[in-house]
Design an enzyme around this catalytic site. Structure first.
Site, PDB file in Angstrom:
ATOM      1  N   ASP A   1      42.017 -29.470 122.809  1.00  0.00           N
ATOM      2  CA  ASP A   1      42.319 -28.028 123.367  1.00  0.00           C
ATOM      3  C   ASP A   1      41.523 -27.852 124.672  1.00  0.00           C
ATOM      4  OD1 ASP A   1      43.943 -26.946 121.557  1.00  0.00           O
ATOM      5  OD2 ASP A   1      42.140 -26.308 120.339  1.00  0.00           O
TER       6      ASP A   1
ATOM      7  N   SER B   1      41.722 -29.924 112.371  1.00  0.00           N
ATOM      8  CA  SER B   1      40.878 -29.120 113.255  1.00  0.00           C
ATOM      9  C   SER B   1      39.440 -29.023 112.824  1.00  0.00           C
ATOM     10  CB  SER B   1      41.503 -27.982 113.879  1.00  0.00           C
ATOM     11  OG  SER B   1      40.603 -27.105 114.676  1.00  0.00           O
TER      12      SER B   1
ATOM     13  N   ARG C   1      29.503 -18.836 118.519  1.00  0.00           N
ATOM     14  CA  ARG C   1      30.434 -18.328 119.735  1.00  0.00           C
ATOM     15  C   ARG C   1      29.639 -17.472 120.906  1.00  0.00           C
ATOM     16  NH1 ARG C   1      32.882 -22.758 119.608  1.00  0.00           N
ATOM     17  NH2 ARG C   1      34.924 -22.856 118.021  1.00  0.00           N
TER      18      ARG C   1
ATOM     19  N   ASP D   1      38.539 -17.112 117.658  1.00  0.00           N
ATOM     20  CA  ASP D   1      37.467 -17.468 118.681  1.00  0.00           C
ATOM     21  C   ASP D   1      37.606 -16.750 119.996  1.00  0.00           C
ATOM     22  OD1 ASP D   1      35.934 -18.924 116.843  1.00  0.00           O
ATOM     23  OD2 ASP D   1      36.633 -20.697 117.402  1.00  0.00           O
TER      24      ASP D   1
HETATM   25  N1  ARG Z   1      37.677 -19.591 110.370  1.00  0.00           N
HETATM   26  C1  ARG Z   1      36.348 -19.783 110.872  1.00  0.00           C
HETATM   27  C2  ARG Z   1      36.084 -18.865 111.734  1.00  0.00           C
HETATM   28  O1  ARG Z   1      36.922 -18.143 112.283  1.00  0.00           O
HETATM   29  C3  ARG Z   1      36.418 -21.308 111.506  1.00  0.00           C
HETATM   30  C4  ARG Z   1      37.139 -21.785 112.689  1.00  0.00           C
HETATM   31  C5  ARG Z   1      36.737 -23.109 113.254  1.00  0.00           C
HETATM   32  N2  ARG Z   1      37.604 -23.739 113.794  1.00  0.00           N
HETATM   33  C6  ARG Z   1      38.008 -25.120 113.563  1.00  0.00           C
HETATM   34  N3  ARG Z   1      38.712 -25.641 114.488  1.00  0.00           N
HETATM   35  N4  ARG Z   1      38.047 -25.173 112.548  1.00  0.00           N
HETATM   36  O2  ARG Z   1      34.939 -18.472 112.448  1.00  0.00           O
END
Ligand code: ARG
Length: 393
Positions: A13, A170, A93, A122
């Site tokens: 990304d 991912s 984040r 995110d």
């Molecule tokens: N679902 C989790 C969150 O919202 C992890 C997201 C992580 N992203 C990934 N690309 N694996 O915090």
């Protein structure tokens, strides 16, 4: 050309974002890789890839220590877990976003950019933090152009963007955990393949010998293992290592995203599971019943604030005041046993213990048992009234 600062990881990304910002948005791109404990080669790769794609400047910011002390340890004190997820990605984040804002200010940029899609969590976490700290314009190219993963791969190939060693999944990794989603895992009935795990051994590969470990807490945070003192980063890493070796911390859940979509998530968070489990065991001996009941609600609210990207909500700081005050008593030692995916509490002790061994003992003669008769007699009086009046009529 106007400058934009992009949060950069060298994944698909954000790599695609660099080129899009240059070509479609006509901007000078400055990339920032915030190191929150992702694999070292990923941090190094970010610098190399950024230059290969042709950014005007790249920053690497080591935020591991701050992540451990100011974010992970706050989460430990609050036993922060959302629907079974110890919040590894979510916690990092706001810190990443704050660092990006700092660089944007230094660089006199006009905008900040991130590589989030329009479906995940995110985007909320990054943007709420950026807006709390500044009034930068925010650009999200993947979301703006409504790109799918395969469209991104096609764009990357067409533009000679170097992609990481191909992974179907991912993956997001930091000090507090590893999350794996996508590809075959999008079918909630498909089992996570063994080779997709990286931090934890399976129960069959874990050692036959159990590991007994004593964890010492001071003011709610872990400070020593088996009597040996560790600093913040080291203790988190060591716990990830030991618990992972014994197959602790594999989590497979259906998670409710901020926008309401259900999402199938796999996590490896061995250290988080070990530390939070031990921390809760310690809280049980030092807090009153009223405090423990109240804290479970506090923990849930705190976890939701983190998950929902509301780290800068004043309520989080208000809760921290309460938590910090209470955690002054969360000091002591917890003994645990780890064996083939199993984590068991063996014992706990604290100078602030509320446990009265003598009074609760079956051998105690000092307490006059007959004194309790009156209380027992009146106990449950409302339930008895209800049964007599309403049921029997
Ligand atoms: N679902 C989790 C969150 O919202 C992890 C997201 C992580 N992203 C990934 N690309 N694996 O915090």
């Amino acid at each position: 050309m106007e400058k934009v600062v992009l949060a950069f990881s060298s994944g698909l990304d954000t790599s695609v974002c660099v080129k899009l910002l240059q070509e479609k948005y006509n901007m000078e791109v400055i990339t920032v890789c915030v190191d929150v404990g992702q694999p070292e080669n990923e941090v190094e790769r970010s610098e190399k890839v950024a230059h290969d794609i042709g950014v005007s400047k790249h920053y690497t910011i080591d935020a591991k220590e701050e992540f451990a002390r100011e974010f992970i340890f706050k989460a430990v004190k609050a036993n922060a877990v959302y629907e079974g997820y110890p919040l590894s990605t979510a916690l990092a984040r706001p810190l990443i976003a704050m660092k990006i804002v700092e660089i944007a200010e230094e660089e006199n940029a006009v905008a900040i950019s991130h590589g989030c899609t329009g479906k995940g969590n995110d985007q909320f976490r990054f943007e709420s933090t950026i807006r709390s700290a500044s009034d930068y314009n925010i650009i999200a190219p993947v979301r703006d152009l409504n790109l799918t993963r395969s469209e991104e791969i096609e764009y990357a190939e067409k533009h000679g963007i170097p992609l990481p060693v191909f992974s179907h999944y991912s993956i997001d990794e930091n000090l507090w955990g590893r999350s794996i989603e996508g590809d075959i895992l999008e079918d909630p009935m498909v089992e996570m393949p063994e080779e997709a795990f990286n931090w934890t051994l399976s129960t069959s590969d874990a050692p036959d010998e159990p590991r007994i470990l004593e964890m010492e807490f001071k003011d709610g945070i872990p400070i020593a293992l088996d009597g040996e003192k560790y600093d913040a980063l080291e203790i988190i890493r060591e716990c990830n290592h030991i618990a992972g070796l014994h197959g602790i911390g594999r989590i497979d859940i259906m998670e409710d995203r901020i926008i309401g979509l259900k999402s199938r998530e796999n996590y490896e968070t061995p250290g988080a599971v070990l530390i939070i489990t031990a921390h809760k065991a310690l809280e049980q001996i030092v807090f009153t019943r009223e405090e423990l009941r109240f804290l479970s609600g506090v923990s849930e609210t705190y976890s939701e604030l983190i998950y929902n990207g509301l780290w800068h909500e004043p309520l989080r700081e208000d809760l921290d005041c309460l938590i910090d005050n209470m955690q002054k008593r969360a000091s002591g030692i917890v003994r645990v046993r780890m064996h083939k995916g199993n984590l068991r509490i063996l014992g706990r002790e604290s100078p602030f213990s509320l446990y009265q061994e003598q009074a609760v003992s079956f051998e105690d003669k000092e307490t006059d048992q007959t004194e309790i008769v009156g209380m027992v007699k009146n106990y449950g009086i409302q339930a008895a009234c209800f049964q007599n009046v309403c049921r029997k009529g």
